[in-house]
Design an enzyme around this catalytic site. Structure first.
Site, PDB file in Angstrom:
ATOM      1  N   GLU A   1     -11.028   7.818  12.642  1.00  0.00           N
ATOM      2  CA  GLU A   1     -11.304   7.681  14.234  1.00  0.00           C
ATOM      3  C   GLU A   1     -11.672   9.191  14.781  1.00  0.00           C
ATOM      4  OE1 GLU A   1      -9.710   4.368  16.687  1.00  0.00           O
ATOM      5  OE2 GLU A   1      -8.629   6.086  17.715  1.00  0.00           O
TER       6      GLU A   1
ATOM      7  N   SER B   1      -4.250   0.498  18.267  1.00  0.00           N
ATOM      8  CA  SER B   1      -5.356  -0.329  17.506  1.00  0.00           C
ATOM      9  C   SER B   1      -6.802  -0.032  18.123  1.00  0.00           C
ATOM     10  CB  SER B   1      -4.911  -1.774  18.485  1.00  0.00           C
ATOM     11  OG  SER B   1      -5.173  -1.605  19.756  1.00  0.00           O
ATOM     12  N   MET B   2      -7.732  -0.529  17.362  1.00  0.00           N
ATOM     13  CA  MET B   2      -9.049  -0.252  17.462  1.00  0.00           C
ATOM     14  C   MET B   2      -9.385  -0.462  18.823  1.00  0.00           C
ATOM     15  SD  MET B   2     -12.343  -1.215  15.339  1.00  0.00           S
ATOM     16  CE  MET B   2     -11.870  -2.764  15.642  1.00  0.00           C
TER      17      MET B   2
ATOM     18  N   HIS C   1       4.828   2.988  13.555  1.00  0.00           N
ATOM     19  CA  HIS C   1       3.801   3.688  12.895  1.00  0.00           C
ATOM     20  C   HIS C   1       2.495   3.064  13.491  1.00  0.00           C
ATOM     21  CE1 HIS C   1       2.837  -0.236  11.123  1.00  0.00           C
ATOM     22  NE2 HIS C   1       2.118   0.237  10.365  1.00  0.00           N
ATOM     23  N   GLY C   2       2.682   2.502  14.546  1.00  0.00           N
ATOM     24  CA  GLY C   2       1.322   2.072  15.272  1.00  0.00           C
ATOM     25  C   GLY C   2       1.830   0.897  16.158  1.00  0.00           C
TER      26      GLY C   2
ATOM     27  N   HIS D   1      -7.333   0.075   7.914  1.00  0.00           N
ATOM     28  CA  HIS D   1      -7.621   1.529   7.755  1.00  0.00           C
ATOM     29  C   HIS D   1      -8.957   1.872   8.409  1.00  0.00           C
ATOM     30  CE1 HIS D   1      -5.654   1.170   3.637  1.00  0.00           C
ATOM     31  NE2 HIS D   1      -4.773   1.064   4.543  1.00  0.00           N
TER      32      HIS D   1
ATOM     33  N   SER E   1      -4.231   6.481  20.713  1.00  0.00           N
ATOM     34  CA  SER E   1      -3.241   6.782  19.768  1.00  0.00           C
ATOM     35  C   SER E   1      -2.246   8.119  20.187  1.00  0.00           C
ATOM     36  CB  SER E   1      -4.015   7.285  18.386  1.00  0.00           C
ATOM     37  OG  SER E   1      -4.656   6.208  17.609  1.00  0.00           O
TER      38      SER E   1
ATOM     39  N   CYS F   1       0.714   4.655   2.199  1.00  0.00           N
ATOM     40  CA  CYS F   1      -0.187   4.618   3.395  1.00  0.00           C
ATOM     41  C   CYS F   1       0.136   5.298   4.330  1.00  0.00           C
ATOM     42  CB  CYS F   1      -0.087   2.966   3.853  1.00  0.00           C
ATOM     43  SG  CYS F   1      -1.448   2.692   5.243  1.00  0.00           S
TER      44      CYS F   1
ATOM     45  N   ASP G   1       0.742  -1.193  -0.080  1.00  0.00           N
ATOM     46  CA  ASP G   1       0.013  -0.015  -0.194  1.00  0.00           C
ATOM     47  C   ASP G   1       0.868   1.059   0.076  1.00  0.00           C
ATOM     48  OD1 ASP G   1      -2.222   1.835   0.181  1.00  0.00           O
ATOM     49  OD2 ASP G   1      -2.883   1.166   2.131  1.00  0.00           O
TER      50      ASP G   1
END
Length: 476
Positions: free
Chosen positions: A205, A372-373, A395-396, A202, A377, A90, A87
């Site tokens: 939020e 994560s959901m 990056h996460g 993706h 963040s 991204c 991707d």
């Protein structure tokens, strides 16, 4: 293989093909497993590599681990589609609103806002977007500057403008003649997907900010406030990036066979920068980066309209920042031109660095790190010591188990509990059937707080604000 443990949050791992630098707490490092080291060793067999590292969220990917930074010189370097990622472009985008979390306290209002967003941004993977009057060719060639003026509402009010200035790059320049290599069906599909989210990890939020006291001065300069509502968007180049990968993948494979290149991993693709395949990939990659930043911008424009439908015309969204975490770009380090690949890593420049866009020259730009959901963040800023990792951070959170494993191990009840379903502080989702999203549940990811702690303690970046999720829109 041997490891030289310099401290708890950094180690140099001596592999047969070279030195791998890992920035992670030792527990996170050991949990990565042997496969990530095997993949690093394959990557470091690409000729003339200067440097390679992992951030604490590193995990197995195709050809290259997500969480990789790899560097070559521009004079004799290589470019790798595998170390850019499938991707292309991204990345993340954050907008600040003039609303406070108390304005979204009512769970019914959060559901109304989510529905308003979903009306404007298709979440089905193959649904058509709502920006048919945008010319794809203009976007590919000019990035944000290729959008019609009505979609860049602050472009002509310089004192208030953030759409074109508060971004990592608003336009990537390249040989536009290379666009002719992409077949017509890909143009049609990609045009339909402008302003669409995509599936997988993706999301869009809605979040509430909490300022880190140690960096309150920076937060104030960025316009951040405690309790402020922000919007975080995570998406990429959609089918245009896929078309670039499909076309260039075959060309790179031919070049590798011709030159006798390869490693133990047949999925690891790379080509000399000065080869026809390498040049073509680099140019078309930049077109995908232009698509990606414009795609996130258009979604933010749609979200702005959704906020105004829900809260009235006084609701505003201004761009905090837009950046990428899947790309390869030329950068100057110690007065040398280098090609820096980042696959699942985020550039985080410190205060005073000349690479910062002008609005952030004095403070350093915001580094946007999603959790994560269902988890927090972060908004971070690079530290001067980050130069030792070419200013790359995580990056996460990073996946801890595959999608199939998550579906088998995590129950719907566990997922619902993590999202506070039925509670006043419920994180509202656009999908009522949680089974459709269980592979993206928090249980599929590492603990983002520990990831961030590793980045901070490795002296790569600092936390400016923590973002608590209130609602999320996910694609399927």
């Amino acid at each position: 293989m041997s490891s030289n443990f310099n401290d708890v949050y950094y180690r140099r791992v001596d592999l047969p093909a070279g030195e791998l630098h890992v920035f992670a707490h030792e527990d996170l490092f050991h949990a990565m497993g042997a496969k990530v080291l095997e993949m690093a060793n394959n990557n470091m067999q690409i000729p003339n590599i200067r440097y390679m590292s992992y951030t604490p969220d590193a995990h197995v990917g195709v050809g290259t681990c997500i969480g990789t930074t790899a560097v070559w010189g521009m004079d004799n370097g290589f470019v790798s589609p595998s170390i850019v990622g499938s991707d292309i472009g991204c990345g993340m985008r954050v907008h600040l609103t003039n609303l406070h979390e108390r304005d979204l306290q009512d769970v019914k209002l959060r559901r109304k806002l989510v529905k308003a967003i979903e009306k404007r941004i298709p979440v089905e993977n193959h649904a058509r977007g709502y920006f048919s009057d945008v010319r794809l060719e203009d976007v590919l060639r000019k990035g944000l500057h290729g959008l019609p003026g009505k979609y860049v509402p602050d472009a002509y009010t310089p004192r208030k403008a953030t759409s074109l200035t508060h971004v990592e790059c608003s336009r990537f320049r390249f040989d536009e003649g290379e666009l002719d290599r992409i077949p017509e069906p890909a143009w049609h599909r990609s045009h339909r997907q402008l302003g669409t989210l995509g599936n997988g990890n993706h999301f869009i939020e809605i979040q509430a900010l909490s300022i880190n006291e140690d960096n309150r001065a920076t937060a104030e300069k960025w316009g951040l406030k405690d309790g402020q509502i922000a919007v975080m968007i995570h998406s990429g180049s959609r089918s245009w990036g896929g078309a670039v990968n499909q076309y260039c993948g075959s060309q790179v494979a031919k070049t590798m066979r011709k030159l006798g290149l390869g490693t133990a991993d047949p999925k690891l693709a790379y080509a000399p920068l000065d080869s026809e395949a390498g040049r073509t990939y680099a140019h078309l990659m930049y077109s995908a980066l232009n698509f990606a930043v414009a795609n996130r911008h258009l979604m933010a424009f749609a979200v702005r309209d959704a906020f105004r439908e829900t809260f009235g015309s006084q609701a505003e969204l201004s761009t905090l920042y837009d950046l990428m975490h899947n790309y390869a770009v030329e950068e100057n380090h110690k007065e040398e031109a280098l090609l820096v690949h980042r696959k699942g890593t985020t550039r985080a420049l410190p205060a005073g660095h000349s690479g910062n866009p002008e609005p952030y020259r004095a403070t350093g730009h915001p580094a946007l790190i999603p959790g994560s959901m269902g988890t927090a963040s972060y908004l971070m800023v690079g530290a001067a010591e980050g130069v030792r990792n070419y200013y790359s951070i995580c990056h996460g959170a990073g996946r801890i188990r595959s999608r199939n494993a998550t579906k088998q191990l995590v129950t719907v009840d566990e997922f619902a509990s993590s999202m506070r379903i039925g509670q006043e502080d419920e994180i509202v989702l656009n999908h009522r059937a949680l089974e459709a999203l269980i592979d993206e549940s928090p249980q599929a990811y590492k603990d983002v707080d520990r990831i961030i702690d590793s980045v901070v303690r490795a002296r790569l970046a600092d936390v400016v604000a923590k973002c608590r999720p209130l609602a999320a829109v996910k694609g399927v």
